[in-house]
Design a protein around this motif. Sequence first.
Motif, PDB file in Angstrom:
ATOM      1  N   PRO A   1      -3.673  10.252  -6.805  1.00  0.00           N
ATOM      2  CA  PRO A   1      -2.922   9.645  -5.701  1.00  0.00           C
ATOM      3  C   PRO A   1      -1.505   9.283  -6.152  1.00  0.00           C
ATOM      4  O   PRO A   1      -1.309   8.824  -7.287  1.00  0.00           O
ATOM      5  CB  PRO A   1      -3.726   8.380  -5.372  1.00  0.00           C
ATOM      6  CG  PRO A   1      -5.090   8.612  -5.968  1.00  0.00           C
ATOM      7  CD  PRO A   1      -4.846   9.445  -7.180  1.00  0.00           C
ATOM      8  N   VAL A   2      -0.535   9.489  -5.275  1.00  0.00           N
ATOM      9  CA  VAL A   2       0.853   9.117  -5.569  1.00  0.00           C
ATOM     10  C   VAL A   2       1.446   8.453  -4.334  1.00  0.00           C
ATOM     11  O   VAL A   2       1.032   8.724  -3.203  1.00  0.00           O
ATOM     12  CB  VAL A   2       1.725  10.335  -5.975  1.00  0.00           C
ATOM     13  CG1 VAL A   2       1.148  11.031  -7.196  1.00  0.00           C
ATOM     14  CG2 VAL A   2       1.860  11.326  -4.823  1.00  0.00           C
ATOM     15  N   SER A   3       2.400   7.560  -4.559  1.00  0.00           N
ATOM     16  CA  SER A   3       3.049   6.877  -3.444  1.00  0.00           C
ATOM     17  C   SER A   3       4.448   6.443  -3.850  1.00  0.00           C
ATOM     18  O   SER A   3       4.690   6.104  -5.012  1.00  0.00           O
ATOM     19  CB  SER A   3       2.242   5.652  -3.024  1.00  0.00           C
ATOM     20  OG  SER A   3       2.940   4.892  -2.058  1.00  0.00           O
ATOM     21  N   LYS A   4       5.361   6.431  -2.887  1.00  0.00           N
ATOM     22  CA  LYS A   4       6.709   5.953  -3.155  1.00  0.00           C
ATOM     23  C   LYS A   4       6.864   4.466  -2.832  1.00  0.00           C
ATOM     24  O   LYS A   4       7.840   3.844  -3.246  1.00  0.00           O
ATOM     25  CB  LYS A   4       7.726   6.752  -2.344  1.00  0.00           C
ATOM     26  CG  LYS A   4       8.179   8.033  -3.039  1.00  0.00           C
ATOM     27  CD  LYS A   4       9.457   8.574  -2.440  1.00  0.00           C
ATOM     28  CE  LYS A   4      10.003   9.712  -3.300  1.00  0.00           C
ATOM     29  NZ  LYS A   4      11.275  10.264  -2.782  1.00  0.00           N
ATOM     30  N   ILE A   5       5.901   3.907  -2.090  1.00  0.00           N
ATOM     31  CA  ILE A   5       6.105   2.533  -1.616  1.00  0.00           C
ATOM     32  C   ILE A   5       5.065   1.531  -2.102  1.00  0.00           C
ATOM     33  O   ILE A   5       5.305   0.330  -2.060  1.00  0.00           O
ATOM     34  CB  ILE A   5       6.153   2.492  -0.080  1.00  0.00           C
ATOM     35  CG1 ILE A   5       4.791   2.872   0.518  1.00  0.00           C
ATOM     36  CG2 ILE A   5       7.250   3.381   0.477  1.00  0.00           C
ATOM     37  CD1 ILE A   5       4.689   2.606   2.011  1.00  0.00           C
ATOM     38  N   ILE A   6       3.911   1.996  -2.566  1.00  0.00           N
ATOM     39  CA  ILE A   6       2.861   1.051  -2.955  1.00  0.00           C
ATOM     40  C   ILE A   6       3.172   0.453  -4.324  1.00  0.00           C
ATOM     41  O   ILE A   6       3.359   1.183  -5.309  1.00  0.00           O
ATOM     42  CB  ILE A   6       1.476   1.726  -2.973  1.00  0.00           C
ATOM     43  CG1 ILE A   6       1.106   2.212  -1.569  1.00  0.00           C
ATOM     44  CG2 ILE A   6       0.404   0.754  -3.474  1.00  0.00           C
ATOM     45  CD1 ILE A   6      -0.234   2.910  -1.482  1.00  0.00           C
ATOM     46  N   ASN A   7       3.212  -0.859  -4.384  1.00  0.00           N
ATOM     47  CA  ASN A   7       3.460  -1.578  -5.628  1.00  0.00           C
ATOM     48  C   ASN A   7       2.124  -1.842  -6.331  1.00  0.00           C
ATOM     49  O   ASN A   7       1.080  -1.925  -5.687  1.00  0.00           O
ATOM     50  CB  ASN A   7       4.188  -2.887  -5.333  1.00  0.00           C
ATOM     51  CG  ASN A   7       4.641  -3.606  -6.581  1.00  0.00           C
ATOM     52  OD1 ASN A   7       3.866  -4.318  -7.215  1.00  0.00           O
ATOM     53  ND2 ASN A   7       5.899  -3.398  -6.951  1.00  0.00           N
ATOM     54  N   HIS A   8       2.170  -2.020  -7.645  1.00  0.00           N
ATOM     55  CA  HIS A   8       0.936  -2.193  -8.414  1.00  0.00           C
ATOM     56  C   HIS A   8       0.174  -3.473  -8.065  1.00  0.00           C
ATOM     57  O   HIS A   8      -1.019  -3.579  -8.342  1.00  0.00           O
ATOM     58  CB  HIS A   8       1.242  -2.175  -9.913  1.00  0.00           C
ATOM     59  CG  HIS A   8       2.112  -3.298 -10.386  1.00  0.00           C
ATOM     60  ND1 HIS A   8       3.477  -3.284 -10.254  1.00  0.00           N
ATOM     61  CD2 HIS A   8       1.803  -4.483 -10.990  1.00  0.00           C
ATOM     62  CE1 HIS A   8       3.983  -4.391 -10.757  1.00  0.00           C
ATOM     63  NE2 HIS A   8       2.992  -5.142 -11.203  1.00  0.00           N
ATOM     64  N   THR A   9       0.846  -4.418  -7.431  1.00  0.00           N
ATOM     65  CA  THR A   9       0.188  -5.688  -7.091  1.00  0.00           C
ATOM     66  C   THR A   9      -0.432  -5.676  -5.694  1.00  0.00           C
ATOM     67  O   THR A   9      -1.006  -6.683  -5.269  1.00  0.00           O
ATOM     68  CB  THR A   9       1.197  -6.841  -7.168  1.00  0.00           C
ATOM     69  OG1 THR A   9       2.251  -6.611  -6.217  1.00  0.00           O
ATOM     70  CG2 THR A   9       1.780  -6.959  -8.563  1.00  0.00           C
ATOM     71  N   GLU A  10      -0.336  -4.563  -4.979  1.00  0.00           N
ATOM     72  CA  GLU A  10      -0.698  -4.546  -3.560  1.00  0.00           C
ATOM     73  C   GLU A  10      -2.075  -3.951  -3.269  1.00  0.00           C
ATOM     74  O   GLU A  10      -2.373  -3.643  -2.119  1.00  0.00           O
ATOM     75  CB  GLU A  10       0.361  -3.770  -2.774  1.00  0.00           C
ATOM     76  CG  GLU A  10       1.733  -4.413  -2.837  1.00  0.00           C
ATOM     77  CD  GLU A  10       2.798  -3.592  -2.117  1.00  0.00           C
ATOM     78  OE1 GLU A  10       3.855  -4.164  -1.813  1.00  0.00           O
ATOM     79  OE2 GLU A  10       2.572  -2.394  -1.868  1.00  0.00           O
ATOM     80  N   ILE A  11      -2.924  -3.778  -4.273  1.00  0.00           N
ATOM     81  CA  ILE A  11      -4.258  -3.238  -4.053  1.00  0.00           C
ATOM     82  C   ILE A  11      -5.236  -4.402  -3.988  1.00  0.00           C
ATOM     83  O   ILE A  11      -5.562  -5.015  -5.010  1.00  0.00           O
ATOM     84  CB  ILE A  11      -4.658  -2.254  -5.176  1.00  0.00           C
ATOM     85  CG1 ILE A  11      -3.534  -1.238  -5.428  1.00  0.00           C
ATOM     86  CG2 ILE A  11      -5.963  -1.564  -4.812  1.00  0.00           C
ATOM     87  CD1 ILE A  11      -3.205  -0.369  -4.249  1.00  0.00           C
TER      88      ILE A  11
END
Length: 242
Positions: free
Chosen positions: A70-80
């Motif tokens: 999975p890849v994303s330009k907007i998801i931050n590591h703290t947002e899961i």
Amino acid sequence: ETIPFNLQRLREGMLNMGRLVDPLIVDDKHYMVVDGNHRKKVLEIIKCPNAACQLVDYHAPEIKVGSWFPVSKIINHTEINGFKPEAVDFEAGMKAIDRMEGTFLYVRKTNGKKECFLYDSNERTVEGVISQQRKFIAATEGRDMQYVADDRWEEYLNIGYAVFCRRIYAKDEIIAAAVAGRQMPPKSTRHVIPDRSIRLNLHLGWLSESPEVAKEMMDASLKRRLGESSIRRYTEPVIVLY
């Protein structure tokens, strides 16, 4: 498991064309679907009783197993939600992933350097990691998430994407999950299958007949196309536009 958006798009395409374009790739010993789970699901939804399958020797060394990251330009590591990230060195993080001590390794480039965070799996078994990955992916549903082949993820890293690296499963682990009826999260596996057949373009109407009639129609179509020399074998990697 399937991805709802991909499933809907494929369903529309198959119904518009009225055809099963590519066969399912199936392990010849356990009848596990190696490639084509979305096609299989569409056939089930439209109540088409048959499918064209290409049987393969799954343990043949020519068949390789990889994964989709999975890849994303907007998801931050703290947002899961439900997963706590721990800052790690890249090499240490990948080793932890291989030992099943982590679910995913978040990697992003900051000022030209890899910034990495490990999400602990809370499990140390294949079944446990599969369960945690399913929860992880569910927590990103509806977000800007794409999937890229494990041999190309650094290309995306270099153009601003965050990449979620994961463990690549062994063939025996994949078979064990299938035999036990345990579905794996979507895009868990990426199979390299030499000499796969594509563009069979079988009418869905044929596949809705009895198995005997469906096979007869398929055989007749293939015999005609063989006679017309309309089959080509590519020896180099190809790019297929769907």
